[in-house]
Design an enzyme around this catalytic site. Sequence first.
Site, mmCIF file in Angstrom:
data_model
loop_
_atom_site.group_PDB
_atom_site.id
_atom_site.type_symbol
_atom_site.label_atom_id
_atom_site.label_comp_id
_atom_site.label_asym_id
_atom_site.label_seq_id
_atom_site.Cartn_x
_atom_site.Cartn_y
_atom_site.Cartn_z
ATOM 1 N N HIS A 61 1.037 -1.117 0.192
ATOM 2 C CA HIS A 61 -0.047 0.179 0.100
ATOM 3 C C HIS A 61 0.984 1.369 -0.148
ATOM 4 O O HIS A 61 0.387 2.405 -0.029
ATOM 5 C CB HIS A 61 -0.928 -0.052 1.250
ATOM 6 C CG HIS A 61 -2.157 0.465 0.938
ATOM 7 N ND1 HIS A 61 -3.565 0.503 1.247
ATOM 8 C CD2 HIS A 61 -2.562 1.229 -0.531
ATOM 9 C CE1 HIS A 61 -4.593 1.074 1.282
ATOM 10 N NE2 HIS A 61 -3.793 1.863 -0.138
ATOM 11 N N ASP A 103 -10.136 -0.454 4.064
ATOM 12 C CA ASP A 103 -8.430 -1.010 4.393
ATOM 13 C C ASP A 103 -8.779 -0.982 5.790
ATOM 14 O O ASP A 103 -9.506 -0.870 6.462
ATOM 15 C CB ASP A 103 -7.483 0.393 4.700
ATOM 16 C CG ASP A 103 -6.019 -0.265 4.446
ATOM 17 O OD1 ASP A 103 -5.971 -1.531 5.150
ATOM 18 O OD2 ASP A 103 -5.178 -0.038 4.135
ATOM 19 N N HIS A 113 -6.649 -1.064 8.128
ATOM 20 C CA HIS A 113 -5.487 0.147 8.313
ATOM 21 C C HIS A 113 -5.620 0.941 8.262
ATOM 22 O O HIS A 113 -6.543 1.524 7.320
ATOM 23 C CB HIS A 113 -4.117 -0.283 8.606
ATOM 24 C CG HIS A 113 -4.161 -1.846 8.943
ATOM 25 N ND1 HIS A 113 -4.079 -2.727 7.479
ATOM 26 C CD2 HIS A 113 -3.623 -2.376 9.687
ATOM 27 C CE1 HIS A 113 -3.887 -4.222 8.245
ATOM 28 N NE2 HIS A 113 -3.046 -4.106 9.488
ATOM 29 N N ASP A 157 -3.420 3.904 8.017
ATOM 30 C CA ASP A 157 -2.149 3.641 7.519
ATOM 31 C C ASP A 157 -1.701 5.668 7.730
ATOM 32 O O ASP A 157 -1.282 6.604 6.597
ATOM 33 C CB ASP A 157 -2.304 3.882 6.024
ATOM 34 C CG ASP A 157 -2.355 2.290 5.942
ATOM 35 O OD1 ASP A 157 -2.218 1.168 6.421
ATOM 36 O OD2 ASP A 157 -2.897 1.946 4.451
ATOM 37 N N HIS A 194 4.120 1.358 3.879
ATOM 38 C CA HIS A 194 2.925 0.671 3.446
ATOM 39 C C HIS A 194 2.038 1.021 4.887
ATOM 40 O O HIS A 194 0.940 1.059 4.549
ATOM 41 C CB HIS A 194 2.795 -0.674 3.681
ATOM 42 C CG HIS A 194 2.899 -1.874 4.003
ATOM 43 N ND1 HIS A 194 2.227 -2.810 4.240
ATOM 44 C CD2 HIS A 194 3.021 -1.110 5.773
ATOM 45 C CE1 HIS A 194 2.202 -3.594 4.992
ATOM 46 N NE2 HIS A 194 2.707 -2.979 5.987
ATOM 47 N N ASP A 243 -7.356 -2.017 -0.752
ATOM 48 C CA ASP A 243 -6.399 -2.766 0.292
ATOM 49 C C ASP A 243 -7.580 -4.159 0.004
ATOM 50 O O ASP A 243 -8.294 -3.876 1.316
ATOM 51 C CB ASP A 243 -5.814 -2.335 1.812
ATOM 52 C CG ASP A 243 -4.166 -3.226 2.080
ATOM 53 O OD1 ASP A 243 -4.390 -4.529 2.131
ATOM 54 O OD2 ASP A 243 -4.083 -2.343 2.585
ATOM 55 N N ASP A 298 -6.964 -5.983 2.273
ATOM 56 C CA ASP A 298 -6.526 -6.438 3.440
ATOM 57 C C ASP A 298 -7.905 -5.727 4.544
ATOM 58 O O ASP A 298 -8.631 -5.730 6.077
ATOM 59 C CB ASP A 298 -5.766 -6.477 4.493
ATOM 60 C CG ASP A 298 -4.936 -5.435 5.094
ATOM 61 O OD1 ASP A 298 -6.117 -4.452 4.978
ATOM 62 O OD2 ASP A 298 -3.564 -4.749 5.149
ATOM 63 N N GLU A 301 -1.684 -5.075 -2.122
ATOM 64 C CA GLU A 301 -1.755 -5.829 -0.955
ATOM 65 C C GLU A 301 -2.043 -7.196 -1.215
ATOM 66 O O GLU A 301 -2.282 -8.064 -0.183
ATOM 67 C CB GLU A 301 -1.984 -5.661 0.593
ATOM 68 C CG GLU A 301 -1.739 -3.898 0.497
ATOM 69 C CD GLU A 301 0.000 -4.256 1.566
ATOM 70 O OE1 GLU A 301 0.465 -5.909 1.420
ATOM 71 O OE2 GLU A 301 0.872 -3.028 1.673
#
Length: 299
Positions: free
Chosen positions: A98, A121, A123, A125, A138, A226, A228, A271
């Site tokens: 990412h 996402d 996360h 980030d 990332h 992303d 994830d 990702e």
Amino acid sequence: MNKLNISIVGVPMDLGQNRRGVDMGPSAIRYAGAIERLKALGHTVNDKGDIVIGRKEISKNTKLRNLEEVVEGNTKLANEVKEILAEGDYPLVLGGDHSIAIGTIAGLADKYKNLGVIWYDAHADLNTEETSPSGNIHGMPLAVSLGLGHTDLVKIRSYTPKLKPENVVIIGARSVDPGERELIKEKGIKVFSMHEIDKLGMTKVMEQTIEYFQKREVDGVHLSLDLDGIDPIYTPGVGTPVPGGITYRESHLAMEMLYSSNLITSAEFVEVNPILDEKNKTADVAVALMGSLFGESLL
């Protein structure tokens, strides 16, 4: 349905973190039939191939892993995205980790002066060198795009910031570091965590997201997805899986609603790590979601 001229660029970057394999993500997504799927929907697709990513054996900066190489790769990507926009095409970026969003957004911000971003996402980030527990870049691209972080990262294409915090919506967050939590509160960044998704339902979350950008009168909206962000039972091939994520069907609904809104002007899917995957399952999910984002429907 609007027919688009889509330019695809792959970024085989795995230097923004410390797990190998995500550099093969663009190939895995192509192998899963991304180009064929988009063409079947009537879009014109120009695959511009992959950006060449440099590599050295040892990072010079232990606080920011592979800083020099990440800056170089993202600078190349920013220039490529700028050229795609100059040609009048729709940029579709395939990652890679990412950290590549730094380059994508830097290239987009040349054209879009009030750019909106949907950060799909697990996360946020939003780490910086000071707050990151790992030094993995990332985990920093959204902060960098907001003008926060190492000078070499925030000054890619010479100007900063690329984004305003009020033009960001994070969807699916469920793993947020303490420093990121403070920054979200300080900057007033809009977040739909898994708590909000469970409570409101994905339909309401997407309606509020779309309305939010319409009220802000952004001149473009970028989707940074992303894999994830989706629950790892559907996407096992990611480097930082977090249980309890968005479901496969909820993600399709989100993409379908974004398509209907006609808001999204660029996208990236990141990702995908084939080494950690099961029979290319995660890349298959990425391509299926692309289908929904670009107009695929049952009837």
